[in-house]
Design an enzyme around this catalytic site. Structure first.
Site, mmCIF file in Angstrom:
data_model
loop_
_atom_site.group_PDB
_atom_site.id
_atom_site.type_symbol
_atom_site.label_atom_id
_atom_site.label_comp_id
_atom_site.label_asym_id
_atom_site.label_seq_id
_atom_site.Cartn_x
_atom_site.Cartn_y
_atom_site.Cartn_z
ATOM 1 N N HIS A 138 15.996 -43.620 24.842
ATOM 2 C CA HIS A 138 14.453 -43.361 24.285
ATOM 3 C C HIS A 138 15.060 -45.037 23.145
ATOM 4 O O HIS A 138 16.059 -45.493 22.728
ATOM 5 C CB HIS A 138 14.448 -42.494 23.456
ATOM 6 C CG HIS A 138 13.464 -42.019 24.923
ATOM 7 N ND1 HIS A 138 12.542 -42.745 25.222
ATOM 8 C CD2 HIS A 138 13.147 -40.867 25.337
ATOM 9 C CE1 HIS A 138 11.844 -41.569 26.606
ATOM 10 N NE2 HIS A 138 13.033 -40.431 26.064
ATOM 11 N N ASP A 168 11.896 -50.274 21.005
ATOM 12 C CA ASP A 168 10.977 -50.653 22.212
ATOM 13 C C ASP A 168 10.363 -52.383 22.798
ATOM 14 O O ASP A 168 9.589 -52.909 23.496
ATOM 15 C CB ASP A 168 10.034 -50.451 22.605
ATOM 16 C CG ASP A 168 10.293 -48.827 22.763
ATOM 17 O OD1 ASP A 168 11.938 -48.636 23.482
ATOM 18 O OD2 ASP A 168 9.708 -46.910 22.702
#
Length: 372
Positions: A138, A168
Site C-alpha cells: 500500500h 498512489d
C-alpha cells in the site's frame, strides 16, 4: 468549446485509488471511460465510509463521468465480449498484480494483436519485473521503500503517516497520466500503441528529487531533520499559543528580512542562511518562542497581507471554505445522474484551459448502471 480529450476511449479495469484517479482526469477532460467492475467482488472504494446520496463519497468522486460495466472476468464469454470490443478503445488501464491479466487472456500481447494502436498501462506497487513484483503493498509501503518516508518526519517520532496518498496519486496516478498521453502523442507519428509499466515505488523515488540528487552525487545523505526542507532548518511548522500551526518558508533574503522584522527577531538574519545544524536548532527555538506568544487567529491576521511565505495550517473544512478555494473554484456541483437537478459537491478538476472545457456529467454510477 470541446473537452480536450474528446475522442479518446478508455477501458478501465482498475480499483481503489491509483488507476481510478488517473482515469478520472481522462473522464473530466473529455475521454469516454468505461469502468469494468466485478459483480461478485465490489471495488472496496464503494464500501469506504462516509456516504452521501446512497453511495460512498470517494466512489462518487473517483468514478464520476465513467460508465460502470459489471463483468465477471472469470467468465470466458465476458473475455470474448471484451476482445470483440477492444478495437474501439485507445487505452487500457489495469491495476492487477503482474500476470493476472495474462491468465485472464486480457494481457497487452493478446489485445495488441487485435488492436495494434492500443496503449496499455499497468499500475502496480513494484512494477512488472524484479523480486518485489508479486508482493502486496500500500501507499505507506511504497513510501517506505522509496526513501521518502526515511527522509521525512522527526528524529524522535519517526516518519509521519501522511494524510494524502502520495505514492498512489503523485507516484501512480499522475505518472500514468503523463505516460499515457505521451504514448498517445507518439502514436500520432508511429501509428502504433505500446505497453506502459508504472511502479508506484519507482515513481515515488523520483519525487524525492532534490535530496536524492545530492545523495546520488556522493554527498552526505540528508536524514530526517538534517536537510533544508525536511525539518533541519527553520523552514518548518510552528505551534501557536492555542496549539494550532503556522507554516514558515521564508528562505529567500527578502522574505527572511520581512519575517525578522515582523517577529522582531534579528537572530533570523544572523543564522537564517547557516548550514550549521546547531545554529538552525537555536533559530528554530527562537522562532517557536515568538510564535507561541499569540493565537492562530492573531498570527493569521498579522500575516494575511504580508508577502513573506508564512501561511496558517488549515484543516480541510477551513481550506475548502477559504477565499482562495472560492476564487480558484476548488469545488464543483456534479449532477447525481445525467440531467438530474440534484447535485453533490465534489473536488473540481484543477486544470484550467483557455479554450477546452472540463465536463461534469454525473457522479460515480451504481455498479453495472453504465452502457458500452
Amino acid at each position: 468549446m470541446d473537452a480536450a480529450l474528446n475522442g479518446l476511449k478508455v477501458l478501465d479495469f482498475s480499483t481503489l485509488l491509483p488507476g481510478p484517479f488517473a482515469t478520472l482526469y481522462f473522464a473530466d477532460l473529455g475521454a469516454d471511460v468505461i469502468h469494468v467492475e466485478s459483480p461478485l467482488r465490489p471495488d472496496l472504494i464503494r464500501l469506504f465510509p462516509p456516504y452521501a446520496n446512497g453511495q460512498a463519497t470517494s466512489h462518487s468522486y473517483l468514478n464520476r463521468n465513467k460508465q460502470s460495466i459489471a463483468l465477471d472476468l472469470k467468465d470466458a464469454e465476458n473475455i470474448e465480449l471484451i476482445k470483440s470490443k477492444i478495437s474501439e478503445f485507445d487505452i487500457v488501464v489495469e491495476q492487477f498484480r503482474p500476470g493476472v491479466m495474462k491468465r485472464l487472456g486480457l494481457d497487452y500481447q493478446t489485445l495488441v494483436e487485435i488492436n495494434p494502436r492500443l496503449i496499455y498501462c499497468s499500475i502496480t506497487g513494484y512494477g512488472q519485473t524484479g523480486v518485489y513484483k508479486n508482493k502486496a503493498g500500500h501507499d505507506i509501503n511504497y513510501l517506505a521503500l522509496s526513501g521518502v518516508a526515511g527522509q521525512s518526519g522527526r528524529k524522535q517520532s519517526g516518519p509521519p503517516p501522511m494524510g494524502v496518498q502520495i505514492a498512489d496519486v503523485a507516484g501512480g496516478s499522475l505518472h500514468a497520466i503523463i505516460a499515457i498521453l505521451t504514448a498517445v502523442i507518439e502514436r500520432q507519428h508511429s501509428g502504433k500503441g505500446q505497453y506502459i509499466d508504472i511502479s508506484m515505488t519507482d515513481c515515488s523515488a523520483v519525487l524525492n528529487s532534490m535530496a536524492a540528487a545530492a545523495t546520488l552525487a556522493g554527498k552526505k545523505p540528508q536524514y530526517r531533520e538534517e536537510g533544508l526542507l525536511n525539518g533541519g532548518a527553520f523552514y518548518d511548522y510552528y505551534q501557536t499559543q492555542d496549539a494550532r500551526y503556522l507554516s514558515i518558508g521564508s528562505l529567500e533574503p527578502q522574505f527572511m528580512s520581512g519575517l525578522a522584522s515582523i517577529l522582531d527577531l534579528p537572530l533570523l538574519l544572523q543564522l537564517g542562511n547557516s548550514f550549521n545544524q546547531a545554529d538552525q536548532h537555536l533559530l528554530k527555538q527562537a522562532i517557536q518562542e515568538k510564535i507561541s506568544t499569540k493565537t492562530f487567529a492573531e498570527w493569521s491576521a498579522i500575516f494575511a497581507d504580508q508577502d513573506v511565505c508564512v501561511e496558517p495550517v488549515l484543516d480541510l473544512e477551513e481550506a475548502f471554505n477559504s477565499e482562495l478555494a472560492k476564487e480558484r473554484q476548488w469545488t464543483v456541483e456534479v449532477p447525481l445522474s445525467v440531467g438530474s437537478e440534484q447535485t453533490e459537491t465534489q473536488l473540481a478538476c484543477p486544470i484550467k484551459f483557455s479554450r477546452s472545457k472540463t465536463k461534469y456529467q454525473y457522479v460515480g454510477q451504481k455498479l453495472g448502471a453504465g452502457e458500452w
